[in-house]
Enzyme design. Structure first.
Site, PDB file in Angstrom:
ATOM      1  N   ASP A  79       1.117  -1.107  -0.145  1.00 40.17           N
ATOM      2  CA  ASP A  79      -0.376  -0.037   0.196  1.00 40.17           C
ATOM      3  C   ASP A  79       0.956   0.747   0.127  1.00 40.17           C
ATOM      4  O   ASP A  79       1.428   1.235   0.711  1.00 40.17           O
ATOM      5  CB  ASP A  79      -1.051   0.150   1.041  1.00 40.17           C
ATOM      6  CG  ASP A  79      -2.010   1.158   1.132  1.00 40.17           C
ATOM      7  OD1 ASP A  79      -2.483   1.470   0.365  1.00 40.17           O
ATOM      8  OD2 ASP A  79      -2.310   1.404   2.370  1.00 40.17           O
ATOM      9  N   ASN A 109     -10.238   0.691  -0.229  1.00 43.61           N
ATOM     10  CA  ASN A 109      -8.945   0.083   1.200  1.00 43.61           C
ATOM     11  C   ASN A 109     -10.186   0.508   2.124  1.00 43.61           C
ATOM     12  O   ASN A 109     -10.645   1.314   2.045  1.00 43.61           O
ATOM     13  CB  ASN A 109      -7.966   1.276   0.632  1.00 43.61           C
ATOM     14  CG  ASN A 109      -7.419   1.106  -0.527  1.00 43.61           C
ATOM     15  OD1 ASN A 109      -7.688  -0.193  -1.139  1.00 43.61           O
ATOM     16  ND2 ASN A 109      -6.011   1.524  -1.092  1.00 43.61           N
ATOM     17  N   ASP A 148      -8.765   0.450   6.307  1.00 44.12           N
ATOM     18  CA  ASP A 148      -7.350   0.398   7.694  1.00 44.12           C
ATOM     19  C   ASP A 148      -7.914   1.457   8.669  1.00 44.12           C
ATOM     20  O   ASP A 148      -8.604   0.108   9.698  1.00 44.12           O
ATOM     21  CB  ASP A 148      -6.155   1.362   7.227  1.00 44.12           C
ATOM     22  CG  ASP A 148      -5.140   1.017   8.424  1.00 44.12           C
ATOM     23  OD1 ASP A 148      -5.396   0.346   9.056  1.00 44.12           O
ATOM     24  OD2 ASP A 148      -4.169   1.563   7.758  1.00 44.12           O
ATOM     25  N   ASP A 195       3.086   4.929  -5.672  1.00 47.92           N
ATOM     26  CA  ASP A 195       2.487   6.171  -5.578  1.00 47.92           C
ATOM     27  C   ASP A 195       3.108   7.496  -5.178  1.00 47.92           C
ATOM     28  O   ASP A 195       4.046   8.015  -4.924  1.00 47.92           O
ATOM     29  CB  ASP A 195       2.014   5.928  -3.628  1.00 47.92           C
ATOM     30  CG  ASP A 195       1.110   7.667  -3.755  1.00 47.92           C
ATOM     31  OD1 ASP A 195       0.779   8.491  -3.875  1.00 47.92           O
ATOM     32  OD2 ASP A 195       0.111   7.839  -1.919  1.00 47.92           O
TER      33      ASP A 195
HETATM   34  P1  13P Z   1      -8.917   4.967   5.568  1.00 51.41           P
HETATM   35  O1  13P Z   1      -8.141   5.578   6.645  1.00 51.41           O
HETATM   36  O2  13P Z   1     -10.037   5.258   5.390  1.00 51.41           O
HETATM   37  O3  13P Z   1      -9.338   3.217   5.919  1.00 51.41           O
HETATM   38  O4  13P Z   1      -8.225   4.449   4.065  1.00 51.41           O
HETATM   39  C1  13P Z   1      -7.642   3.360   4.086  1.00 51.41           C
HETATM   40  C2  13P Z   1      -6.567   3.259   2.816  1.00 51.41           C
HETATM   41  O5  13P Z   1      -7.328   3.928   1.853  1.00 51.41           O
HETATM   42  C3  13P Z   1      -5.055   3.043   2.354  1.00 51.41           C
HETATM   43  O6  13P Z   1      -4.840   2.772   1.130  1.00 51.41           O
HETATM   44  O1  G3H Z   2      -2.886   4.792   3.842  1.00 53.43           O
HETATM   45  C1  G3H Z   2      -2.419   4.947   4.264  1.00 53.43           C
HETATM   46  C2  G3H Z   2      -2.774   3.418   5.193  1.00 53.43           C
HETATM   47  O2  G3H Z   2      -3.988   3.319   5.903  1.00 53.43           O
HETATM   48  C3  G3H Z   2      -1.711   3.019   5.820  1.00 53.43           C
HETATM   49  O3  G3H Z   2      -1.738   3.615   7.166  1.00 53.43           O
HETATM   50  O4  G3H Z   2       0.831   4.175   6.815  1.00 53.43           O
HETATM   51  O5  G3H Z   2       0.012   4.750   9.183  1.00 53.43           O
HETATM   52  O6  G3H Z   2       0.439   2.312   7.820  1.00 53.43           O
HETATM   53  P1  G3H Z   2       0.581   3.493   7.800  1.00 53.43           P
HETATM   54 ZN    ZN Z   3      -4.788   4.764   0.773  1.00 54.82          ZN
END
Ligand code: 13P
Ligand code: G3H
Ligand code: ZN
Length: 314
Positions: free
Chosen positions: A81, A251, A253, A103
């Site tokens: 990601d 996505n 998280d 990205d």
């Molecule tokens: P959220 O913060 O809305 O869960 O999005 C996660 C995300 O886009 C990870 O790439």
């Molecule tokens: O886009 C971001 C994701 O939520 C991942 O978050 O970079 O804190 O692991 P992180």
């Molecule tokens: Zn993201």
């Protein structure tokens, strides 16, 4: 079975979206696999740069191959990601990832294309696929901060995909990362998706920042000692509408982090004499699995596992 996101998108396009869930540790991994098996859904495991440094990249890679053995029925992609070029190359050479996201959306268009193309060439040579991004989500995206949304321009999206050779495209349509997405009404720019779909029919699109940040969850966290104010998220009833317009990956998280926070705050509030991490983990893992299974119903991916397995055998 580890597959590419492309294989999953071919089945899902126009009908449903695949849940792409960020995980960081063992408890999330167990809950994630269990929740997807329970709801019979194909899925995407997302590992961020932050996760790779928190749990060590090798630990995460080993967890993925081990989970594959523990859950032989699971069909999933292992996806980086928000990668930079160096991290993408590392994942491409890992032998475990099936998909990476480069990205470079904060770069000017031609530079974004140049970087994405280098990653695409390296990934395709090893059988992996690539998600790229065009436009900027408001707020924090990895190390970059955008003061406002920079919506994806459909004409640029068409040019970008053709020039870069990427396999899917993350578009900025008004969502943002984290628990504080909207002030007032949420306005997602589905008109942008529509226009992109006209220009790139059949091409898989990705929606980042798609957590719903449920009020009940935030209220429970706050009632157990938390202090999260002004939180808001994406209305999940929009997922299937987005899927019809070509969004094949959604996505999530933040919502998973809220489940973790709620379970642990309530557990230690209600049982102050406890201190064994496994006592809390034994509650978290099934709660996280339940959360994943419910999300898959909203995404439309629940119940699609056998269909996907049959298509992969052809
Ligand atoms: P959220 O913060 O809305 O869960 O999005 C996660 C995300 O886009 C990870 O790439
Ligand atoms: O886009 C971001 C994701 O939520 C991942 O978050 O970079 O804190 O692991 P992180
Ligand atoms: Zn993201």
């Amino acid at each position: 079975m580890i597959v590419t996101t492309k294989q999953l998108f071919q089945q899902a396009y126009g009908k449903y979206a695949i849940g792409a869930y960020n995980i960081n540790n063992l408890e999330q991994t167990m809950g994630l696999f269990k929740g997807n098996i329970d709801s019979k859904a194909p899925f995407i495991v997302q590992l961020s740069k932050g996760a790779r440094s928190y749990s060590h990249k090798l630990m995460l890679e080993t967890m993925m191959t081990t989970a594959d053995q523990i859950f032989p029925d699971a069909i999933f992609a292992v996806h980086l990601d928000h990668g930079d070029e160096a991290t993408c190359m590392d994942c491409i050479n890992s032998g475990v990832y099936s998909s990476v996201m480069i990205d470079a959306s904060h770069e000017p268009l031609e530079k974004n294309i140049e970087i994405t193309k280098r990653v695409v060439d390296a990934a395709h040579a090893k059988g992996l696929v690539v998600e790229a991004e065009l436009g900027l989500l408001k707020g924090i995206e990895e190390d970059v901060h955008a003061a406002d949304h920079v919506y994806t321009k459909p004409e640029e999206a068409e040019y970008f995909v053709k020039q870069s050779g990427c396999d899917s495209l993350a578009c900025a349509i008004g969502t943002s990362h984290g628990a504080f997405k909207f002030h007032g009404d949420q306005k997602l720019r589905f008109d942008i998706l529509e226009e992109i779909q006209k220009r790139l029919p059949g091409f898989p699109l990705v929606m980042h920042g798609s957590s719903s940040v449920p009020k009940e969850e935030v209220d429970r966290i706050n009632a157990a000692g938390g202090n999260i104010k002004g939180a808001s998220g994406v209305d999940a009833r929009q997922f299937l509408g987005a899927a019809k317009l070509g969004v094949t990956k959604i996505n999530i998280d933040t919502d998973g982090r809220l489940v973790w926070c709620r379970v642990h705050r309530e557990f230690f509030r209600d049982q102050p004499e406890k201190f064994d991490l496994r006592d809390a983990g034994k509650i978290f893992i099934p709660e996280y699995a339940k959360f994943i299974a419910a999300k898959n119903v909203l995404l439309g991916s629940a119940g699609k596992l056998d269909e996907v397995r049959a298509a992969l055998k052809k």
